[in-house]
Design an enzyme around this catalytic site. Structure first.
Site, PDB file in Angstrom:
ATOM      1  N   TYR A  24      53.080  54.663  61.022  1.00 32.23           N
ATOM      2  CA  TYR A  24      53.628  54.298  59.715  1.00 32.23           C
ATOM      3  C   TYR A  24      54.112  52.857  59.699  1.00 32.23           C
ATOM      4  O   TYR A  24      53.890  52.127  58.723  1.00 32.23           O
ATOM      5  CB  TYR A  24      54.787  55.246  59.371  1.00 32.23           C
ATOM      6  CG  TYR A  24      55.420  54.976  58.022  1.00 32.23           C
ATOM      7  CD1 TYR A  24      54.938  55.598  56.872  1.00 32.23           C
ATOM      8  CD2 TYR A  24      56.493  54.091  57.886  1.00 32.23           C
ATOM      9  CE1 TYR A  24      55.494  55.353  55.631  1.00 32.23           C
ATOM     10  CE2 TYR A  24      57.062  53.840  56.646  1.00 32.23           C
ATOM     11  CZ  TYR A  24      56.568  54.471  55.529  1.00 32.23           C
ATOM     12  OH  TYR A  24      57.127  54.217  54.307  1.00 32.23           O
ATOM     13  N   PHE A  36      40.375  36.754  35.370  1.00 34.75           N
ATOM     14  CA  PHE A  36      39.452  37.875  35.198  1.00 34.75           C
ATOM     15  C   PHE A  36      40.201  39.034  34.531  1.00 34.75           C
ATOM     16  O   PHE A  36      41.391  38.915  34.200  1.00 34.75           O
ATOM     17  CB  PHE A  36      38.811  38.281  36.524  1.00 34.75           C
ATOM     18  CG  PHE A  36      37.501  38.994  36.344  1.00 34.75           C
ATOM     19  CD1 PHE A  36      36.445  38.378  35.693  1.00 34.75           C
ATOM     20  CD2 PHE A  36      37.319  40.286  36.800  1.00 34.75           C
ATOM     21  CE1 PHE A  36      35.236  39.033  35.493  1.00 34.75           C
ATOM     22  CE2 PHE A  36      36.117  40.954  36.618  1.00 34.75           C
ATOM     23  CZ  PHE A  36      35.074  40.326  35.965  1.00 34.75           C
ATOM     24  N   ASP A  37      39.538  40.171  34.343  1.00 37.27           N
ATOM     25  CA  ASP A  37      40.080  41.220  33.479  1.00 37.27           C
ATOM     26  C   ASP A  37      41.413  41.788  33.959  1.00 37.27           C
ATOM     27  O   ASP A  37      42.405  41.763  33.219  1.00 37.27           O
ATOM     28  CB  ASP A  37      39.047  42.343  33.262  1.00 37.27           C
ATOM     29  CG  ASP A  37      38.432  42.873  34.541  1.00 37.27           C
ATOM     30  OD1 ASP A  37      38.930  42.541  35.632  1.00 37.27           O
ATOM     31  OD2 ASP A  37      37.449  43.635  34.447  1.00 37.27           O
ATOM     32  N   ASP A  46      43.479  33.026  43.408  1.00 35.80           N
ATOM     33  CA  ASP A  46      42.848  34.344  43.393  1.00 35.80           C
ATOM     34  C   ASP A  46      41.636  34.186  44.308  1.00 35.80           C
ATOM     35  O   ASP A  46      40.605  33.647  43.912  1.00 35.80           O
ATOM     36  CB  ASP A  46      42.438  34.731  41.976  1.00 35.80           C
ATOM     37  CG  ASP A  46      41.709  36.071  41.922  1.00 35.80           C
ATOM     38  OD1 ASP A  46      41.351  36.611  42.995  1.00 35.80           O
ATOM     39  OD2 ASP A  46      41.480  36.584  40.810  1.00 35.80           O
ATOM     40  N   ALA A  57      39.513  36.216  46.113  1.00 37.72           N
ATOM     41  CA  ALA A  57      38.670  37.356  46.457  1.00 37.72           C
ATOM     42  C   ALA A  57      37.350  36.916  47.091  1.00 37.72           C
ATOM     43  O   ALA A  57      36.810  37.611  47.959  1.00 37.72           O
ATOM     44  CB  ALA A  57      38.396  38.199  45.219  1.00 37.72           C
ATOM     45  N   LYS A  61      35.873  42.372  48.480  1.00 33.75           N
ATOM     46  CA  LYS A  61      34.769  41.439  48.275  1.00 33.75           C
ATOM     47  C   LYS A  61      34.457  40.739  49.601  1.00 33.75           C
ATOM     48  O   LYS A  61      33.661  41.225  50.394  1.00 33.75           O
ATOM     49  CB  LYS A  61      35.112  40.408  47.192  1.00 33.75           C
ATOM     50  CG  LYS A  61      35.007  40.937  45.769  1.00 33.75           C
ATOM     51  CD  LYS A  61      36.246  41.637  45.307  1.00 33.75           C
ATOM     52  CE  LYS A  61      36.295  41.922  43.829  1.00 33.75           C
ATOM     53  NZ  LYS A  61      37.488  42.709  43.460  1.00 33.75           N
ATOM     54  N   HIS A 108      37.063  47.541  28.027  1.00 25.86           N
ATOM     55  CA  HIS A 108      35.701  47.744  28.503  1.00 25.86           C
ATOM     56  C   HIS A 108      35.597  48.893  29.500  1.00 25.86           C
ATOM     57  O   HIS A 108      34.522  49.450  29.693  1.00 25.86           O
ATOM     58  CB  HIS A 108      35.142  46.454  29.103  1.00 25.86           C
ATOM     59  CG  HIS A 108      35.990  45.815  30.136  1.00 25.86           C
ATOM     60  ND1 HIS A 108      37.193  45.234  29.827  1.00 25.86           N
ATOM     61  CD2 HIS A 108      35.827  45.669  31.468  1.00 25.86           C
ATOM     62  CE1 HIS A 108      37.734  44.745  30.932  1.00 25.86           C
ATOM     63  NE2 HIS A 108      36.937  45.004  31.941  1.00 25.86           N
TER      64      HIS A 108
END
Length: 460
Positions: free
Chosen positions: A70, A122-123, A213, A215, A256, A448
């Protein structure tokens, strides 16, 4: 020598082969929403490159030997070591995926009424900014408006607009500058090191935090080595390290460019911000050394971070995407130029010139790709970016009608990509036969993912 994938296939998974009638029925049941299609009805899945890559034998070996403790597991220390080697951040936290990282960082870094500036949010990024009570504002560079331009760094932020905003009446409201690498919402285009350095200088000048960001940090680093003066002799890892060194913090979906099925990370330099992030992490995700991830996830990410910066891997992935782009152009379909790495963006508005924006050309092309060939992909046009009235009628269309073909890492062969191009060529021969769509249901946030549509039959 001709490039080839720097790996061989040892485990395969059967893909579904369906009839057109079966696909028509499946898409109708899904309300013409690609996200509601069952995966067992999809032949080639280009909906996303997130968590869909093929893991390596070394990743699975690490997962099998994972420490599930843990707190303070060996797997956590290997995860942290791999991230620290790339990013140099003193405070690193694992979380289960990118949108959780966004929620935690933005809820601490942003206050209600503030502004987040970006090359393109992005979304889920935009949604988490808005859920924090802030406003997401995009400042893409002018070159991004020309889809056919081969400018090498169309993912850049508009430095003039950034400086004007920071020095203007809204400057005191700016809570962060967030640069997405590569610029997924901007056609998968890279951001140059020169642009990143200029953003750092502006943020220093105006006292605003600069976040990434990240990714697709490795693919952005590869494109810098290929396109930016002074970086041809550097390795992707060296470029990634230089990139992270410029930022005050980052969020990264590691589904990604860590080529993992699950995982993400937050990195910050400020100790007080780290304490705030840690408190929310422990309350909502898990203890700071696992963050909602199993030991096997931590191990896959740690190994994937090492594999993704291999120049041979990145060279082959970029060349496969470039080959795919040539096939699509030969099929008579234009894409956002130049080709990036993680995906290609079809110019649906140009292909379906007969269709008005309220017919949703991007979504119509995505649906036709599925109906004609079982290919699932995502619209980035008026359905995603347009504004609707209360009756779901389109009021303001998106500037472009695009379809993203995201390419999972190490998953499909050139033969699969050639099949997609062949299906596109068939559609391009009679584009006027593609029908329009109308929205029947659309939620306010991230519509979307959950909207429903109906097809408007076309008789040609």
């Amino acid at each position: 020598m001709k490039s080839f994938p720097p790996y061989r296939v040892q485990v395969v998974k059967e893909i579904p082969i369906t009839t057109r009638q079966e696909r028509e029925e499946a898409l109708s049941r899904a309300g013409y929403n690609m996200f509601d299609l069952p995966a067992n009805m999809v032949t080639i899945d280009l909906l996303t490159d997130s968590g869909t890559g093929a893991v390596s034998a070394a990743q699975e070996a690490g997962a099998a030997a994972a420490d599930r403790s843990y707190a303070g597991s060996d797997s956590w220390f290997r995860f942290r070591s791999a991230l620290a080697d790339l990013t140099s951040f003193p405070h690193l936290f694992p979380v289960h995926q990118g949108r959780a990282a966004e929620r935690i960082l933005f809820s601490t870094a942003l206050k209600p009424g503030q502004i987040s500036l970006s090359n393109t949010h992005f979304d889920t990024t935009r949604a988490n900014v808005e859920l924090a009570g802030a406003q997401a504002r995009d400042l893409p560079c002018p070159e991004a408006a020309d889809l056919d331009s081969r400018d090498p760094f169309k993912g850049n932020i508009d430095l003039g607009a950034l400086e004007e905003t920071l020095s203007g009446p809204d400057g005191s409201r700016v809570g962060q500058v967030l640069i997405t690498i590569t610029n997924n919402g901007g056609g998968g285009q890279p951001v140059s090191m020169a642009n990143l350095k200029a953003v750092r200088a502006l943020c220093d000048r105006f006292g605003v935090p600069f976040f990434l960001d990240a990714a697709r940090f490795a693919e952005n680093s590869w494109l810098i080595t290929q396109r930016e003066e002074g970086y041809a002799g550097k390795t992707p890892k060296e470029v990634a390290q230089e990139t992270f060194a410029l930022a005050d913090g980052f969020v990264a979906s590691l589904k990604k460019d860590a080529i993992a099925p699950m995982g993400a990370a937050i990195g910050v330099r400020d100790a007080e911000l780290a304490k705030q992030c840690e408190a929310i992490l422990i309350a909502t995700e898990g203890f700071r050394t696992y963050g909602g991830l199993g030991g096997h996830d931590l191990e896959r990410v740690a190994q994937g971070l090492r594999e993704v910066v291999d120049p041979n891997y990145l060279r082959n992935r970029a060349e496969e995407t470039a080959h795919f782009a040539r096939l699509i152009n030969e099929a008579g379909v234009d894409i956002v130029q130049p080709a990036g790495v993680h995906g290609l963006y079809l110019n649906a508005g140009r292909l379906l010139q007969h269709m008005p924006p309220h017919g949703f050309p991007g979504h119509a092309l995505a649906c036709e790709l599925y109906l004609a060939g079982g290919i699932r992909c995502a619209e980035l046009g008026s359905l995603y970016l347009g504004t609707f009235d209360d009756e779901h009628n389109l009021i303001t269309p998106a500037p472009f009608e695009l379809v993203r073909l995201a390419i999972p890492r190490r998953t499909y062969t050139l033969a699969h990509l050639e099949y997609v191009a062949d299906v596109l060529a068939t559609i391009a021969k009679n584009p006027e036969r593609v029908p329009e769509y109308r929205v029947t249901h659309a939620p306010q946030l991230l519509r979307h993912f959950n909207l429903k549509l109906r097809q408007v039959p076309r008789y040609v």
